[in-house]
Scaffold this active site. Structure first.
Site, mmCIF file in Angstrom:
data_model
loop_
_atom_site.group_PDB
_atom_site.id
_atom_site.type_symbol
_atom_site.label_atom_id
_atom_site.label_comp_id
_atom_site.label_asym_id
_atom_site.label_seq_id
_atom_site.Cartn_x
_atom_site.Cartn_y
_atom_site.Cartn_z
ATOM 1 N N TYR A 109 56.741 -68.365 -7.893
ATOM 2 C CA TYR A 109 55.977 -68.087 -8.763
ATOM 3 C C TYR A 109 56.583 -68.515 -10.340
ATOM 4 O O TYR A 109 57.615 -68.342 -10.410
ATOM 5 C CB TYR A 109 55.830 -66.583 -8.811
ATOM 6 C CG TYR A 109 54.848 -65.921 -9.968
ATOM 7 C CD1 TYR A 109 53.642 -65.608 -9.773
ATOM 8 C CD2 TYR A 109 55.798 -65.784 -11.370
ATOM 9 C CE1 TYR A 109 52.863 -65.506 -11.119
ATOM 10 C CE2 TYR A 109 54.808 -65.517 -12.243
ATOM 11 C CZ TYR A 109 53.539 -65.393 -12.381
ATOM 12 O OH TYR A 109 52.641 -64.993 -13.326
ATOM 13 N N GLU A 197 50.142 -70.396 -15.851
ATOM 14 C CA GLU A 197 50.531 -69.799 -14.520
ATOM 15 C C GLU A 197 50.426 -70.590 -13.361
ATOM 16 O O GLU A 197 49.294 -71.100 -13.072
ATOM 17 C CB GLU A 197 49.734 -68.226 -14.060
ATOM 18 C CG GLU A 197 50.731 -67.722 -13.232
ATOM 19 C CD GLU A 197 49.382 -66.342 -12.715
ATOM 20 O OE1 GLU A 197 48.429 -66.671 -12.111
ATOM 21 O OE2 GLU A 197 50.361 -65.323 -12.659
#
Ligand code: ADP
Ligand code: MG
Length: 399
Positions: A109, A197
């Site tokens: 992530y 992101e």
């Protein structure tokens, strides 16, 4: 403003972040054709909607042939994809991205956000990729690596190496990881993003680091500096009420209640919504008509609020500082004469020339419910709505 995954990938790639080869399609035929063009024997078809969680909702599918791609796309195009981020109404699928399937070894992530506490761009990373960051922070909070960027010097390579080390990236790939982090940071800064992101960022079986998903959000107030970003806006993904407002220069947020709010100033809008709640009602929207509330602007605001069929009462709350209450009152009267309003209208004015303003409302002959304090206005709005809009409080006018 949000953009699509394929657009974010294109931007990140231009800053040196590696992404898998992919192509955009607007129909099942085009998707199958694009896959043949890309080559390979395995592809991933990805619904392009402004929301995460597409995989779990059936919006990301692995396909082994162009026939399968065609069939998958037929099930996607025109449909509304409902993910945990879209709300129950979902988001329409009008574009799909076809991408070469990647042999994933590890999922990481990676996020860049504006951290208000440190007033810095913050990097958030975790070796637990593929999961949403909310789930990672709930289930594996210790896996999260955070670092902030000192704006005077920008993101330093040693910081990137430290992050790579903490994520357990193979030392042979550290340089690639530094390049990826620097690319994301530079894209963030260059285009005034508020969020970048990449989830997941993957390490492949053949030792590459690829952004497999990408999301970017931009600061609306900085879009004027980046026409090439504003151009990427996709209105099909926005709340139609909000995009209509943005087109008219009004700041509008649609909500779930039934009392429409027409207010000047964001702070006053917040206070108005709080007071409506306190009085037992639910606001239908947040509409800030801004400083200069001309009659035209007020009329536009009424039209916009009324286009929301759940609105059953309208509360106008104006504090005239730079403005003058008599001008605003004239605006309200003019708007009500122009726009057909068939729900109760409650008006509370305060500030400069309030007496003249009240006089204009009173003499208009329109059944406007007047209030002096905000609490009184909110109670009257909630009362009018709860009384099932008794006939004499309604304003019924021909357009
Ligand atoms: P979302 O976050 O909206 O669910 P993603 O783009 O992250 O969408 O895709 C969901 C999952 O699908 C990823 O976590 C990854 O495991 C897999 N995936 C996505 N793109 C590819 C690809 N090109 N090759 C292989 N797997 C992929
Ligand atoms: Mg994802």
């Amino acid at each position: 403003m949000d953009i699509h995954e394929y657009q974010a990938k294109e931007i990140l790639a231009s800053f040196g972040v590696d992404v898998p080869p992919g192509a955009l399609a607007y129909s099942p035929e085009q998707a199958a054709y694009r896959a043949r063009e890309l080559g390979g024997d395995r592809w991933v078809v990805k619904a392009q909607v402004h929301a995460g969680g597409r995989g779990k909702a059936g919006g990301v599918k692995v396909c082994d042939s162009d026939v399968e791609i065609h069939k998958t796309c037929e099930g996607l195009f025109g449909r509304k994809l409902v993910t945990h981020q879209t709300g129950p109404e979902g988001k329409g699928i009008y574009r799909v991205y076809v991408e070469g399937a990647v042999p994933i070894e590890r999922e990481i992530y990676l996020g860049f956000v504006l951290d208000r506490t440190s007033q810095r761009v913050m990097i958030v990373a975790s070796a637990e990729g593929g999961m949403e960051i909310e789930d990672i922070s709930a289930d594996k909070p210790d896996s999260i690596v955070r670092d902030t960027v000192e704006p005077a010097v920008g993101l330093q390579d040693f910081q990137c190496r430290q992050i790579a080390f903490k994520l357990g990236i193979d030392p042979a790939l550290t340089q690639r990881m530094v390049r990826t982090l620097q690319g994301c940071y530079r894209a963030f800064r260059e285009y005034d993003a508020t969020m970048v992101e990449v989830n997941p960022l993957v390490v492949t079986g053949d030792n590459r680091i690829l952004a497999l998903d990408a999301k970017m959000t931009f600061d609306d107030n900085a879009l004027f500096r980046h026409p090439q970003i504003s151009e990427l806006r996709d209105k099909s993904q926005e709340d139609p009420r909000e995009s209509r407002a943005a087109d008219r220069g009004l700041s509008y947020v649609g909500l779930d209640g039934n009392i429409g709010c027409i207010v000047n100033g964001a702070g006053l809008a917040m206070a108005t919504m709080d007071t409506i709640k306190l009085a037992g009602g639910e606001p239908a929207n947040f509409l800030d008509i801004g400083g200069g509330a001309t009659p035209e602007r007020v009329a536009k605001a009424f039209r916009l609020v009324l286009s929301d069929k759940s609105v059953q009462a309208i509360l106008v709350n104006i504090f005239a500082g730079i403005n003058r209450c008599d001008w605003v009152a004239e605006g309200v009267v003019q708007a009500l004469r122009e726009v057909q309003v068939d729900v109760p209208v409650i008006v509370r004015l305060a500030g400069t020339n309030v007496e003249e303003g009240q006089k204009i409302l009173a003499q208009s002959g329109l059944p406007i419910i007047r209030a002096t304090t905000l609490m009184e206005a909110a109670e009257r709005a909630v009362g009018a709505w709860q009384n099932d809009l008794s006939q004499n409080t309604k304003v019924r006018l021909a357009t």
